[in-house]
Design a protein around this motif. Sequence first.
Motif, PDB file in Angstrom:
ATOM      1  N   ALA A 163     -19.144  59.880  42.629  1.00 45.67           N
ATOM      2  CA  ALA A 163     -19.301  59.306  41.292  1.00 45.67           C
ATOM      3  C   ALA A 163     -20.538  59.875  40.615  1.00 45.67           C
ATOM      4  CB  ALA A 163     -19.421  57.784  41.368  1.00 45.67           C
ATOM      5  N   VAL A 164     -20.418  60.150  39.329  1.00 40.96           N
ATOM      6  CA  VAL A 164     -21.568  60.578  38.543  1.00 40.96           C
ATOM      7  C   VAL A 164     -21.726  59.654  37.346  1.00 40.96           C
ATOM      8  CG1 VAL A 164     -21.280  63.007  39.210  1.00 40.96           C
ATOM      9  CG2 VAL A 164     -20.299  62.177  37.044  1.00 40.96           C
ATOM     10  N   ILE A 165     -22.916  59.646  36.814  1.00 39.48           N
ATOM     11  CA  ILE A 165     -23.210  58.890  35.596  1.00 39.48           C
ATOM     12  C   ILE A 165     -23.602  59.882  34.517  1.00 39.48           C
ATOM     13  CG2 ILE A 165     -24.688  57.167  34.522  1.00 39.48           C
ATOM     14  CD1 ILE A 165     -25.123  55.989  37.342  1.00 39.48           C
ATOM     15  N   LEU A 166     -22.936  59.791  33.380  1.00 42.99           N
ATOM     16  CA  LEU A 166     -23.250  60.647  32.235  1.00 42.99           C
ATOM     17  C   LEU A 166     -23.874  59.781  31.149  1.00 42.99           C
ATOM     18  CD1 LEU A 166     -23.115  63.336  30.701  1.00 42.99           C
ATOM     19  CD2 LEU A 166     -20.789  62.724  30.001  1.00 42.99           C
ATOM     20  N   PRO A 167     -25.199  59.878  30.943  1.00 41.04           N
ATOM     21  CA  PRO A 167     -25.826  59.110  29.870  1.00 41.04           C
ATOM     22  C   PRO A 167     -25.424  59.681  28.506  1.00 41.04           C
ATOM     23  CG  PRO A 167     -27.449  59.877  31.491  1.00 41.04           C
ATOM     24  CD  PRO A 167     -26.177  60.646  31.709  1.00 41.04           C
ATOM     25  N   LEU A 168     -25.054  58.797  27.602  1.00 37.97           N
ATOM     26  CA  LEU A 168     -24.710  59.198  26.242  1.00 37.97           C
ATOM     27  C   LEU A 168     -25.753  58.642  25.288  1.00 37.97           C
ATOM     28  CD1 LEU A 168     -20.858  58.535  26.024  1.00 37.97           C
ATOM     29  CD2 LEU A 168     -22.036  60.649  26.642  1.00 37.97           C
ATOM     30  N   ARG A 220     -31.658  54.105  37.155  1.00 42.39           N
ATOM     31  CA  ARG A 220     -31.758  52.862  37.937  1.00 42.39           C
ATOM     32  C   ARG A 220     -30.422  52.497  38.584  1.00 42.39           C
ATOM     33  NH1 ARG A 220     -35.860  48.573  34.999  1.00 42.39           N
ATOM     34  NH2 ARG A 220     -37.385  50.073  34.226  1.00 42.39           N
ATOM     35  N   VAL A 221     -29.341  52.686  37.846  1.00 43.57           N
ATOM     36  CA  VAL A 221     -28.021  52.386  38.413  1.00 43.57           C
ATOM     37  C   VAL A 221     -27.694  53.353  39.546  1.00 43.57           C
ATOM     38  CG1 VAL A 221     -25.543  52.305  37.926  1.00 43.57           C
ATOM     39  CG2 VAL A 221     -27.162  51.304  36.307  1.00 43.57           C
ATOM     40  N   ALA A 222     -28.038  54.619  39.364  1.00 40.32           N
ATOM     41  CA  ALA A 222     -27.782  55.608  40.411  1.00 40.32           C
ATOM     42  C   ALA A 222     -28.569  55.286  41.675  1.00 40.32           C
ATOM     43  CB  ALA A 222     -28.135  57.004  39.906  1.00 40.32           C
ATOM     44  N   GLU A 223     -29.808  54.881  41.519  1.00 44.58           N
ATOM     45  CA  GLU A 223     -30.624  54.528  42.677  1.00 44.58           C
ATOM     46  C   GLU A 223     -30.037  53.341  43.433  1.00 44.58           C
ATOM     47  OE1 GLU A 223     -34.963  56.088  40.982  1.00 44.58           O
ATOM     48  OE2 GLU A 223     -34.388  53.974  40.780  1.00 44.58           O
ATOM     49  N   ALA A 224     -29.355  52.468  42.706  1.00 42.01           N
ATOM     50  CA  ALA A 224     -28.779  51.264  43.324  1.00 42.01           C
ATOM     51  C   ALA A 224     -27.398  51.503  43.933  1.00 42.01           C
ATOM     52  CB  ALA A 224     -28.686  50.144  42.287  1.00 42.01           C
ATOM     53  N   THR A 225     -26.760  52.621  43.583  1.00 40.95           N
ATOM     54  CA  THR A 225     -25.368  52.822  43.997  1.00 40.95           C
ATOM     55  C   THR A 225     -25.094  54.104  44.770  1.00 40.95           C
ATOM     56  OG1 THR A 225     -24.820  53.927  41.905  1.00 40.95           O
ATOM     57  CG2 THR A 225     -24.557  51.511  41.998  1.00 40.95           C
ATOM     58  N   GLY A 226     -25.971  55.096  44.666  1.00 39.35           N
ATOM     59  CA  GLY A 226     -25.709  56.388  45.283  1.00 39.35           C
ATOM     60  C   GLY A 226     -25.029  57.385  44.366  1.00 39.35           C
ATOM     61  N   ALA A 227     -24.713  56.969  43.139  1.00 37.01           N
ATOM     62  CA  ALA A 227     -24.133  57.900  42.166  1.00 37.01           C
ATOM     63  C   ALA A 227     -25.181  58.932  41.749  1.00 37.01           C
ATOM     64  CB  ALA A 227     -23.629  57.140  40.952  1.00 37.01           C
ATOM     65  N   THR A 228     -24.735  59.993  41.111  1.00 31.30           N
ATOM     66  CA  THR A 228     -25.618  61.072  40.662  1.00 31.30           C
ATOM     67  C   THR A 228     -25.629  61.120  39.144  1.00 31.30           C
ATOM     68  OG1 THR A 228     -25.142  62.346  42.669  1.00 31.30           O
ATOM     69  CG2 THR A 228     -26.044  63.553  40.789  1.00 31.30           C
ATOM     70  N   VAL A 229     -26.802  61.302  38.566  1.00 28.84           N
ATOM     71  CA  VAL A 229     -26.953  61.302  37.114  1.00 28.84           C
ATOM     72  C   VAL A 229     -26.845  62.726  36.571  1.00 28.84           C
ATOM     73  CG1 VAL A 229     -28.445  60.703  35.169  1.00 28.84           C
ATOM     74  CG2 VAL A 229     -28.460  59.285  37.235  1.00 28.84           C
ATOM     75  N   MET A 230     -25.910  62.945  35.676  1.00 30.99           N
ATOM     76  CA  MET A 230     -25.782  64.231  35.010  1.00 30.99           C
ATOM     77  C   MET A 230     -26.767  64.303  33.833  1.00 30.99           C
ATOM     78  SD  MET A 230     -23.558  65.591  36.906  1.00 30.99           S
ATOM     79  CE  MET A 230     -23.430  67.135  35.984  1.00 30.99           C
ATOM     80  N   PRO A 231     -27.099  65.512  33.371  1.00 31.16           N
ATOM     81  CA  PRO A 231     -27.947  65.631  32.176  1.00 31.16           C
ATOM     82  C   PRO A 231     -27.332  64.881  30.996  1.00 31.16           C
ATOM     83  CG  PRO A 231     -27.793  67.739  33.286  1.00 31.16           C
ATOM     84  CD  PRO A 231     -26.809  66.832  33.974  1.00 31.16           C
ATOM     85  N   ALA A 259     -23.649  67.646  48.529  1.00 34.34           N
ATOM     86  CA  ALA A 259     -23.877  66.659  49.578  1.00 34.34           C
ATOM     87  C   ALA A 259     -23.859  65.242  49.021  1.00 34.34           C
ATOM     88  CB  ALA A 259     -25.204  66.940  50.279  1.00 34.34           C
ATOM     89  N   ARG A 260     -24.439  65.057  47.862  1.00 33.66           N
ATOM     90  CA  ARG A 260     -24.431  63.732  47.241  1.00 33.66           C
ATOM     91  C   ARG A 260     -23.012  63.310  46.872  1.00 33.66           C
ATOM     92  NH1 ARG A 260     -28.915  61.031  45.742  1.00 33.66           N
ATOM     93  NH2 ARG A 260     -27.687  59.857  44.218  1.00 33.66           N
ATOM     94  N   ILE A 261     -22.243  64.236  46.309  1.00 31.00           N
ATOM     95  CA  ILE A 261     -20.876  63.902  45.901  1.00 31.00           C
ATOM     96  C   ILE A 261     -20.006  63.611  47.116  1.00 31.00           C
ATOM     97  CG2 ILE A 261     -18.820  64.759  44.719  1.00 31.00           C
ATOM     98  CD1 ILE A 261     -21.248  63.967  42.933  1.00 31.00           C
ATOM     99  N   ALA A 262     -20.260  64.283  48.216  1.00 26.01           N
ATOM    100  CA  ALA A 262     -19.509  64.001  49.438  1.00 26.01           C
ATOM    101  C   ALA A 262     -19.768  62.573  49.915  1.00 26.01           C
ATOM    102  CB  ALA A 262     -19.895  65.001  50.528  1.00 26.01           C
ATOM    103  N   GLN A 263     -20.976  62.086  49.695  1.00 22.79           N
ATOM    104  CA  GLN A 263     -21.330  60.721  50.079  1.00 22.79           C
ATOM    105  C   GLN A 263     -20.831  59.692  49.074  1.00 22.79           C
ATOM    106  OE1 GLN A 263     -22.944  59.547  52.915  1.00 22.79           O
ATOM    107  NE2 GLN A 263     -22.564  61.639  53.659  1.00 22.79           N
ATOM    108  N   CYS A 264     -20.901  60.044  47.784  1.00 20.12           N
ATOM    109  CA  CYS A 264     -20.484  59.128  46.716  1.00 20.12           C
ATOM    110  C   CYS A 264     -19.910  59.963  45.582  1.00 20.12           C
ATOM    111  CB  CYS A 264     -21.681  58.319  46.217  1.00 20.12           C
ATOM    112  SG  CYS A 264     -21.298  57.196  44.840  1.00 20.12           S
TER     113      CYS A 264
END
Length: 242
Positions: free
Chosen positions: A22-27, A52-63, A15-20
């Motif tokens: 994009a994911v964020i992969l922290p390295l 913080r970036v995900a909360e501001a953009t709708g992206a999802t944070v991967m492990p 559902a999140r990916i359908a909305q946005c």
Amino acid sequence: MTVEAKNLSRDAFAARIAQCPAVILPLGATEQHGYHLPLGVDIILAEALAVRVAEATGATVMPAMPYGYSWVWRDAPGSVTVESRTLEDVIVQIAESLARHGVRHVFLINGHEANGATMKYASRRLWDHAGVKVWRLFYPDLGSVMAEHCESPTWHGIVHACEFETSLMLAVAPHLVDMDKAVREYPDRDRGYFQGGRPMGELSESGVFGDATLATAEKGEAMLSIFVDSMARAVREICAEA
């Protein structure tokens, strides 16, 4: 609602990916950061920025990726290193996997400077991929931000366990920082390191390159806010162009 994929069900993730899409992969990396900071500094900071970036953009944070190229600290207790090509392959395979589920953009938020080349080559390998792109984010405008908010100079442009990183850690995980053990150390410039292959671990007694004693949470929060605003703007603009 959580922005972290590790806490989502398959349906919630979809559902999140359908909305946005994009994911964020922290390295990050697992390596020594002096006697006053934990081994996971680079992971902790990358994750904090990612959330913080995900909360501001709708992206999802991967492990987060907890290991990086940390050869220069290979003899320090707890430090772990993997080859750059290994990490590059993992990033590419993660992006290819996520593309199958509708992800169109993978943003790498990096907390470990030595991951830079790995990020670049992974993004190039996927540039011609029809379904997904990899994008690189690492402390935007770092020099100017440090000039404004830090009192101490870097060690020849390198930040490690210094005022900068210690301030960020005081802002996001103060319980993991022991300021009683923070020190100031600027090792002599070494030709073997800058023009040869000598590891940083042979240059410093404390593992600190800079002045950690000047760090404060206030400095860290001010810098984090700047980085988050810049990264979030980049995520929104890139996603809007797709």
